[in-house]
Motif scaffolding. Structure first.
Motif, PDB file in Angstrom:
ATOM      1  N   GLY A  89       0.795  -1.202  -0.129  1.00 52.89           N
ATOM      2  CA  GLY A  89       0.063   0.034   0.042  1.00 52.89           C
ATOM      3  C   GLY A  89       0.957   1.183   0.242  1.00 52.89           C
ATOM      4  O   GLY A  89       0.243   2.531   0.166  1.00 52.89           O
ATOM      5  N   ASP A  90       2.103   1.071  -0.400  1.00 50.18           N
ATOM      6  CA  ASP A  90       2.936   2.439  -0.257  1.00 50.18           C
ATOM      7  C   ASP A  90       2.730   3.115  -1.610  1.00 50.18           C
ATOM      8  O   ASP A  90       3.134   4.399  -1.642  1.00 50.18           O
ATOM      9  CB  ASP A  90       4.311   1.959   0.029  1.00 50.18           C
ATOM     10  N   VAL A  91       2.428   2.415  -2.812  1.00 50.91           N
ATOM     11  CA  VAL A  91       2.111   3.254  -4.117  1.00 50.91           C
ATOM     12  C   VAL A  91       0.795   2.766  -4.388  1.00 50.91           C
ATOM     13  O   VAL A  91       0.234   1.713  -4.105  1.00 50.91           O
ATOM     14  CB  VAL A  91       3.138   2.881  -4.926  1.00 50.91           C
ATOM     15  N   ASP A  92       0.037   3.876  -5.172  1.00 48.74           N
ATOM     16  CA  ASP A  92      -1.322   3.547  -5.750  1.00 48.74           C
ATOM     17  C   ASP A  92      -1.219   2.705  -6.842  1.00 48.74           C
ATOM     18  O   ASP A  92      -0.038   2.670  -7.599  1.00 48.74           O
ATOM     19  CB  ASP A  92      -2.067   4.527  -5.814  1.00 48.74           C
ATOM     20  N   GLY A  93      -2.246   2.067  -7.541  1.00 49.30           N
ATOM     21  CA  GLY A  93      -2.328   1.333  -8.430  1.00 49.30           C
ATOM     22  C   GLY A  93      -1.630   2.049  -9.764  1.00 49.30           C
ATOM     23  O   GLY A  93      -1.016   1.568 -10.655  1.00 49.30           O
ATOM     24  N   ARG A  94      -1.841   3.327  -9.848  1.00 51.25           N
ATOM     25  CA  ARG A  94      -2.019   4.104 -11.295  1.00 51.25           C
ATOM     26  C   ARG A  94      -0.187   4.321 -11.145  1.00 51.25           C
ATOM     27  O   ARG A  94       0.459   3.954 -12.289  1.00 51.25           O
ATOM     28  CB  ARG A  94      -2.453   5.452 -11.242  1.00 51.25           C
ATOM     29  N   THR A  95       0.488   4.637 -10.146  1.00 53.15           N
ATOM     30  CA  THR A  95       1.721   4.905 -10.095  1.00 53.15           C
ATOM     31  C   THR A  95       2.525   3.596 -10.394  1.00 53.15           C
ATOM     32  O   THR A  95       3.425   3.552 -11.179  1.00 53.15           O
ATOM     33  CB  THR A  95       2.025   5.428  -8.940  1.00 53.15           C
ATOM     34  N   ALA A  96       1.997   2.430  -9.748  1.00 52.82           N
ATOM     35  CA  ALA A  96       2.584   1.249  -9.867  1.00 52.82           C
ATOM     36  C   ALA A  96       2.586   0.640 -11.415  1.00 52.82           C
ATOM     37  O   ALA A  96       3.462   0.271 -12.029  1.00 52.82           O
ATOM     38  CB  ALA A  96       2.034   0.271  -8.745  1.00 52.82           C
ATOM     39  N   ASP A  97       1.431   0.843 -11.975  1.00 52.49           N
ATOM     40  CA  ASP A  97       1.305   0.504 -13.317  1.00 52.49           C
ATOM     41  C   ASP A  97       2.301   1.408 -14.094  1.00 52.49           C
ATOM     42  O   ASP A  97       2.977   0.642 -15.173  1.00 52.49           O
ATOM     43  CB  ASP A  97      -0.011   0.748 -13.768  1.00 52.49           C
ATOM     44  N   ALA A  98       2.574   2.555 -13.977  1.00 51.11           N
ATOM     45  CA  ALA A  98       3.473   3.275 -14.699  1.00 51.11           C
ATOM     46  C   ALA A  98       4.924   2.698 -14.514  1.00 51.11           C
ATOM     47  O   ALA A  98       5.572   2.843 -15.534  1.00 51.11           O
ATOM     48  CB  ALA A  98       3.121   4.923 -14.284  1.00 51.11           C
ATOM     49  N   MET A  99       5.291   2.650 -13.445  1.00 46.41           N
ATOM     50  CA  MET A  99       6.613   2.352 -13.063  1.00 46.41           C
ATOM     51  C   MET A  99       7.127   1.002 -13.425  1.00 46.41           C
ATOM     52  O   MET A  99       8.115   0.769 -14.161  1.00 46.41           O
ATOM     53  CB  MET A  99       6.828   2.460 -11.491  1.00 46.41           C
TER      54      MET A  99
END
Length: 534
Positions: A440-450
């Motif tokens: 839960g340290d990053v949201d789904g959108r950020t995780a997908d981009a990275m």
């Protein structure tokens, strides 16, 4: 010479270094040869002809950074695995070579005396792995050959300079064997202890420096702080610089932030390159004066023949030791050779080029002894110069051919290692992104981009790896072409960002400090790509 003339002379030497490097790159001639020739041409200028650099300057300005740099960028893990053969090479082979060369020099130039002959033998005994390593890496030579050469080059400098200092002491006043052993113990133990102390203190201090400029200043001054006080105390400054460089090189990556590490590497590369090249220019400047000084005592032809004999002896001694003497250690219990094949021993034997360190040691020979002129100094420097040039040209230019004949070339080896490492790094980054998303340290959108960013790179590297391993020229060409196209697009994007930043600065929207800060941030992220990435 006046102070202004010294400053102008220094600028001319630096310009000669730059011009020499440019010329050597275009005509495919070893840079050392071009630099020596330019130095000889500069000697035609009357006040440049009278330029003299004291031996103390060579010892105190040139040697510390050259030795520290070699130790700092060594590979501790690889060296530890092959420490026994490295010690045998750097101590046994170096001492044997130095004493063997000293015997030949004393036989050919008996008036020089044993101490001077040993001093010159010590100067031209250590090998310089820089030129050989560049050739061996391009050829894809086995890693252990490179490791042994680089480890030997690191340690043999300290061995040779310790012997050199003992020879200089004997030149000033005779030494008994007992005195020599006592002096050797003090020099070695004191140098090692002082170098370790400096390394620990510098490592402790650098962590506590918040300012990047202070960290860079510390990086630049460390070799001199390690070397000069040790020499003043009667210890080995070389060993102190080696210990400090080795410790900080193996423990220092985490002590400095990325910006400082990047700038530090750039500064060190430029500084060491300048110092090494300057030594060759200075040799060229002194050659004319050396020849004139020794002509009456020796005759140029006679001295040149002596230098050729010494050069041939240096090459033959190393090859003989590698082929017939060093393998004997395999019969010593618990002492593996490390270089098990005949072909690898030939490659190491032929990679024994001498370089800037040998030149610096020779140029540091004293001009006077007990207040009297040292008449053989010019002859000894001339011989050292011929040995350095002879090995760099004779062995350096033929080493690629020797490696091909020995079957020790695989030009794709380093490329495959690089690709495998980058693939594993990319996979580790994706796993970390998944872990951060799960926690839960990053949201789904950020995780997908990275994840997408790293996955694209992983796919590119994987395509190159598969093409390399399958030896498919067509697939390899396609993968490389695709990577080049993506890189070109990426550089255009980077340039658009830099153009936007420059427009903001020119319009007065941002000031110079903001412009510089953002430009430096892009330099770190993008490797200096783009028109303004200075």
């Amino acid at each position: 010479m006046k102070v202004e003339e010294y400053v102008i002379a220094a600028l001319i030497v630096v310009i000669a270094v730059i011009v020499g490097q440019l010329i050597s790159g275009r005509i495919r001639v070893p840079g050392s040869v071009v630099l020596v020739m330019l130095g000889m041409l500069l000697g035609v200028i009357p006040w440049m002809h009278s330029l003299s650099v004291s031996p103390e300057i060579i010892l105190l300005v040139f040697l510390p950074p050259l030795i520290y740099n070699a130790a700092f960028f060594s590979s501790p893990k690889d060296m530890r695995d092959l420490m026994r053969p490295i010690i045998v090479m750097s101590v046994g082979v170096t001492l044997t070579t130095a004493l063997g060369l000293a015997s030949v020099i004393h036989l050919l130039l008996p008036d020089a005396g044993w101490p001077a002959a040993i001093a010159l033998g010590a100067a031209i005994a250590p090998t310089d792995a820089v030129a050989a390593s560049a050739i061996l890496k391009r050829a894809g030579t086995p890693r252990r050959v490179l490791t042994i050469l680089e480890g030997e080059s690191l340690i043999n400098d300290g061995v040779a300079l310790t012997l050199f200092s003992l020879a200089l002491t004997a030149m000033a006043h005779p030494l008994t064997p007992g005195d020599a052993l006592l002096e050797l113990g003090k020099v070695v133990v004191g140098g090692l202890a002082y170098g370790a102390l400096i390394a620990v203190v510098v490592a402790w201090a650098r962590v506590r420096m918040p300012d990047a400029s202070l960290q860079l200043m510390t990086v630049l001054v460390t070799p001199f702080v390690a070397y000069i006080p040790a020499e003043m105390a009667g210890f080995s400054g070389v060993l102190a610089a080696v210990v400090a460089g080795f410790y900080l090189g193996t423990h220092g990556e985490g002590l400095l932030p990325p910006r400082v590490r990047s700038n530090g590497r750039t500064i060190w590369t430029a500084l060491v390159g300048l110092l090494e090249a300057t030594l060759f220019v200075l040799l060229g400047l002194q050659l004319d004066a050396v020849v004139l000084a020794v002509r009456e005592s020796f005759g140029f032809v006679q001295l040149f023949l002596v230098a050729l004999v010494v050069t041939a002896t240096a090459m033959a001694l190393r090859m003989t030791l590698m082929l017939f003497v060093v393998p004997i250690q395999r019969f010593v219990p618990k002492m593996p050779l490390g270089v098990s094949t005949f072909r690898e021993r030939v490659a190491i034997g032929w990679s024994g080029m001498r370089g800037a360190i040998s030149l610096a040691i020779a140029l540091s020979l004293p001009t006077t002894l007990d207040g009297q002129a040292f008449p053989e100094r010019g002859a000894l420097i001339f011989i050292a110069g011929v040995v350095v040039m002879g090995t760099l040209v004779g062995q350096g230019t033929t080493l690629p051919w020797v490696l091909r004949r020995l079957g020790l070339t695989d030009e794709g080896t380093r490329q495959r290692e690089y690709l495998r490492a980058e693939y594993e790094m990319g996979c580790a980054a994706v796993r970390k992104v998944d872990e951060l998303f799960t926690e839960g340290d990053v949201d789904g959108r950020t995780a997908d981009a990275m994840r997408e960013r790293y996955s694209i790179r992983i796919g590119q590297v994987k395509s190159l790896l598969e093409a390399e391993e399958e030896k498919s020229e067509l697939e390899l060409h396609k993968a490389k072409k695709g990577l080049e196209n993506r890189r070109a697009i990426h550089e255009q994007i980077i340039q658009s960002r830099r153009d936007a930043l420059m427009d903001l600065y020119r319009s007065g929207t941002i000031d110079y400090d903001v412009f510089t800060r953002l430009n430096q941030d892009m330099d770190i992220r993008d490797g200096g790509s783009g028109q303004y990435g200075l």
